[in-house]
Structures are given as structure tokens and as C-alpha cells.
Design an enzyme around this catalytic site. Structure first.
Site, PDB file in Angstrom:
ATOM      1  N   LYS A  42      44.756  67.904  92.897  1.00  0.00           N
ATOM      2  CA  LYS A  42      43.798  67.504  91.849  1.00  0.00           C
ATOM      3  C   LYS A  42      44.417  67.639  90.465  1.00  0.00           C
ATOM      4  O   LYS A  42      44.057  66.913  89.552  1.00  0.00           O
ATOM      5  CB  LYS A  42      42.512  68.320  91.986  1.00  0.00           C
ATOM      6  CG  LYS A  42      41.916  68.254  93.403  1.00  0.00           C
ATOM      7  CD  LYS A  42      41.900  66.845  93.989  1.00  0.00           C
ATOM      8  CE  LYS A  42      41.718  66.840  95.503  1.00  0.00           C
ATOM      9  NZ  LYS A  42      42.017  65.506  96.115  1.00  0.00           N
ATOM     10  N   ASP A  58      43.887  60.896  95.853  1.00  0.00           N
ATOM     11  CA  ASP A  58      43.242  61.877  96.724  1.00  0.00           C
ATOM     12  C   ASP A  58      44.202  63.000  97.074  1.00  0.00           C
ATOM     13  O   ASP A  58      44.120  63.609  98.135  1.00  0.00           O
ATOM     14  CB  ASP A  58      42.758  61.177  98.010  1.00  0.00           C
ATOM     15  CG  ASP A  58      41.782  62.032  98.786  1.00  0.00           C
ATOM     16  OD1 ASP A  58      41.614  61.797 100.007  1.00  0.00           O
ATOM     17  OD2 ASP A  58      41.181  62.955  98.191  1.00  0.00           O
ATOM     18  N   GLU A  71      32.568  65.560 101.304  1.00  0.00           N
ATOM     19  CA  GLU A  71      32.549  65.089 102.697  1.00  0.00           C
ATOM     20  C   GLU A  71      31.867  66.090 103.636  1.00  0.00           C
ATOM     21  O   GLU A  71      32.118  67.282 103.604  1.00  0.00           O
ATOM     22  CB  GLU A  71      33.980  64.794 103.193  1.00  0.00           C
ATOM     23  CG  GLU A  71      35.007  65.855 102.912  1.00  0.00           C
ATOM     24  CD  GLU A  71      35.758  65.613 101.618  1.00  0.00           C
ATOM     25  OE1 GLU A  71      35.206  65.001 100.695  1.00  0.00           O
ATOM     26  OE2 GLU A  71      36.907  66.052 101.516  1.00  0.00           O
ATOM     27  N   ASP A 117      39.080  60.380  94.185  1.00  0.00           N
ATOM     28  CA  ASP A 117      38.193  61.230  94.972  1.00  0.00           C
ATOM     29  C   ASP A 117      38.100  62.615  94.331  1.00  0.00           C
ATOM     30  O   ASP A 117      38.969  63.024  93.560  1.00  0.00           O
ATOM     31  CB  ASP A 117      38.742  61.365  96.405  1.00  0.00           C
ATOM     32  CG  ASP A 117      37.747  62.047  97.344  1.00  0.00           C
ATOM     33  OD1 ASP A 117      38.186  62.677  98.311  1.00  0.00           O
ATOM     34  OD2 ASP A 117      36.522  61.970  97.071  1.00  0.00           O
ATOM     35  N   ASN A 118      37.031  63.343  94.620  1.00  0.00           N
ATOM     36  CA  ASN A 118      36.899  64.772  94.267  1.00  0.00           C
ATOM     37  C   ASN A 118      36.836  65.066  92.779  1.00  0.00           C
ATOM     38  O   ASN A 118      37.282  66.145  92.341  1.00  0.00           O
ATOM     39  CB  ASN A 118      38.053  65.587  94.871  1.00  0.00           C
ATOM     40  CG  ASN A 118      38.241  65.318  96.333  1.00  0.00           C
ATOM     41  OD1 ASN A 118      39.286  64.820  96.749  1.00  0.00           O
ATOM     42  ND2 ASN A 118      37.240  65.619  97.133  1.00  0.00           N
TER      43      ASN A 118
END
Ligand SMILES: Nc1ncnc2c1ncn2CCOCCNC(=O)c1cc(-c2ccc(F)cc2)cc(O)c1O
Ligand SMILES: [Mg+2]
Length: 214
Positions: free
Chosen positions: A144, A141, A199, A169-170
Site C-alpha cells: 500500500k 493491489d 473482501e 484496491d484497499n
């Protein structure tokens, strides 16, 4: 002097959550982010997927890359069996200082080892510094564009074993296209996408769960 968003998030935890009650800490942060100020926590919707993966894996050793204010750290640590260890890496010292206090408010400091530093520097030192052989679960997380190089680094350092789980995540927003391509096309991983939302928004995002096949 002006307070920062992480400082205001911590204030909301100290005002609205019960000391030693991780669920109330998670709830206080989600309420703050929905009603007051958006912040880049994994959030409640993706957080439920994170919880189910953690519960299924029941890990003894967890690595989290990117602590921020400690929201996902608290979610994960509150589900760990006794004597399990969560090592979480945070690059930004201001974020790390807030995260330590959020983790302490939840009463989870004994399960969590927060390290300030860059993932690329610390991943090669995991075994010698913390006696960790392999990680049962890694939650990605952080930056990226570091997901792929850090995954390759963990492979090279022998930190992944047959069955280790990577949860990222993401993978849609902000997006990690090179990482997704790698774990979805490599014969050494079995990947699964959990569709969700960024989120506290209606924007699509999701978590990618990848099993290392050794
Ligand atoms: N130990 C380490 N080593 C290296 N680097 C490290 C580190 N520790 C931290 N860092 C630095 C990066 O930390 C934060 C990374 N997270 C995000 O950037 C993030 C951004 C959004 C977002 C923002 C704006 C939008 F419009 C839409 C989405 C949403 C998310 O859920 C995110 O997680
Ligand atoms: Mg994130």
C-alpha cells in the site's frame, strides 16, 4: 510438511472449478475464502466493480501490481478482448507459483504475462522488455505504500497516456492515504471513489478510479 494458504486455495480451485472456465475459478476461490479461510483477494463485491471498470475501458494493455493467487488476474483477463495483454507483477515467488497454476486452470495463460519481481524495478523496464508504450488500465493491489511512488514512476516513464485509468484496491483498508491525497488533489487526475467492503467482511473499504488527464 504443512501446506500454505495459497496452496490450499489452489487445491480448492482444482477440486471445485472446471478447467477453462474462469467464472468457476472465481466462484471456487470466493467460496473457499467465505467458508474456509480468508485471503486477500479483491473478492466478489469489489470484484464486480473491477469487472464493470474493465468492461467500460475495454483495455488492450493492462498492468496489475500485486498478483497474489491470481484471483483478480483471472477476473480481468476473462473480460479482455482478443489480442489484449495483461502484465501482472508479483514479488513473492511462492504466490507467483500458485497464481500461474490458477491462471492456467482458468485457461487464460495466453492473455497473461506474470513477472516475478518488485514493481519499482520492473516499471522502468516495461517498454524495453515487453514493447508496451502505455497502459490503458492499471490495477494497483500491491504494497500500500508503493501505490504513490509507483504511480509517479509510471508518469515519469511515460507509461500513462491521456485517458489511462488507474484502479486502486484497499484505499480505506489497509489504506493508502498518501496515494488518495495525490490523485484527489492533483489537476492531472480525475478521481472517483467506489465505496465497498474489505473482501469477505463487513469492514469498509473501496476502490479509487482515477483518470490520467495527461
Ligand atoms: N510486484 C510487487 N512489487 C512490490 N510489492 C509487491 C509486489 N507484489 C506483491 N507485493 C507485496 C504485497 O502484496 C500483497 C499486497 N496486498 C495486501 O497487502 C492486502 C492486504 C489486505 C489486508 C490484510 C489484512 C487485513 F487485516 C486487512 C486487509 C487486503 C488486501 O486486499 C490486500 O491487497
Ligand atoms: Mg487488495
Amino acid at each position: 510438511t504443512q501446506s500454505t494458504r495459497p496452496q490450499r486455495l489452489l487445491g480448492a480451485v482444482q477440486k471445485n472449478a472446471t478447467r477453462g472456465d474462469p467464472r468457476s475459478v472465481v466462484q471456487a476461490i470466493d467460496q473457499f475464502c467465505r467458508q474456509k479461510e480468508w485471503a486477500m483477494n479483491v473478492g466478489d463485491e469489489k470484484g464486480c466493480i473491477l469487472d464493470s471498470v474493465v468492461s467500460e475501458v475495454n483495455p488492450a494493455t493492462v498492468l496489475e501490481l500485486g498478483t497474489y493467487c491470481g484471483y483478480s488476474t483471472v477476473r480481468i483477463a476473462s473480460l479482455l478482448p482478443p489480442h489484449a495483454k495483461l502484465i501482472t507483477l508479483e514479488f513473492n515467488p511462492d504466490f507467483a507459483a500458485i497464481a500461474r497454476q490458477v491462471i492456467a486452470w482458468a485457461g487464460l495463460e495466453d492473455k497473461v504475462h506474470l513477472i516475478e519481481g518488485a514493481s519499482g524495478d520492473w516499471i522502468p523496464k516495461m517498454t524495453e522488455q515487453f514493447g508496451v508504450k502505455t497502459f490503458d488500465l492499471v490495477f494497483l493491489d500491491h504494497w500500500k505504500d508503493r501505490y504513490l511512488p509507483d504511480t509517479m514512476l509510471m508518469e515519469e516513464c511515460g507509461l500513462l497516456r491521456k485517458g489511462s485509468i488507474l484502479l486502486a484496491d484497499n484505499v480505506i483498508c489497509p489504506g493508502t492515504p498518501d496515494y488518495l491525497e495525490y490523485v484527489r488533489s492533483s489537476p492531472r487526475y480525475e478521481s472517483q471513489y467506489f465505496k465497498s467492503h474489505l473482501e469477505y467482511t463487513k469492514v469498509e473499504d473501496g476502490l479509487e478510479k482515477s483518470v490520467f488527464l495527461g
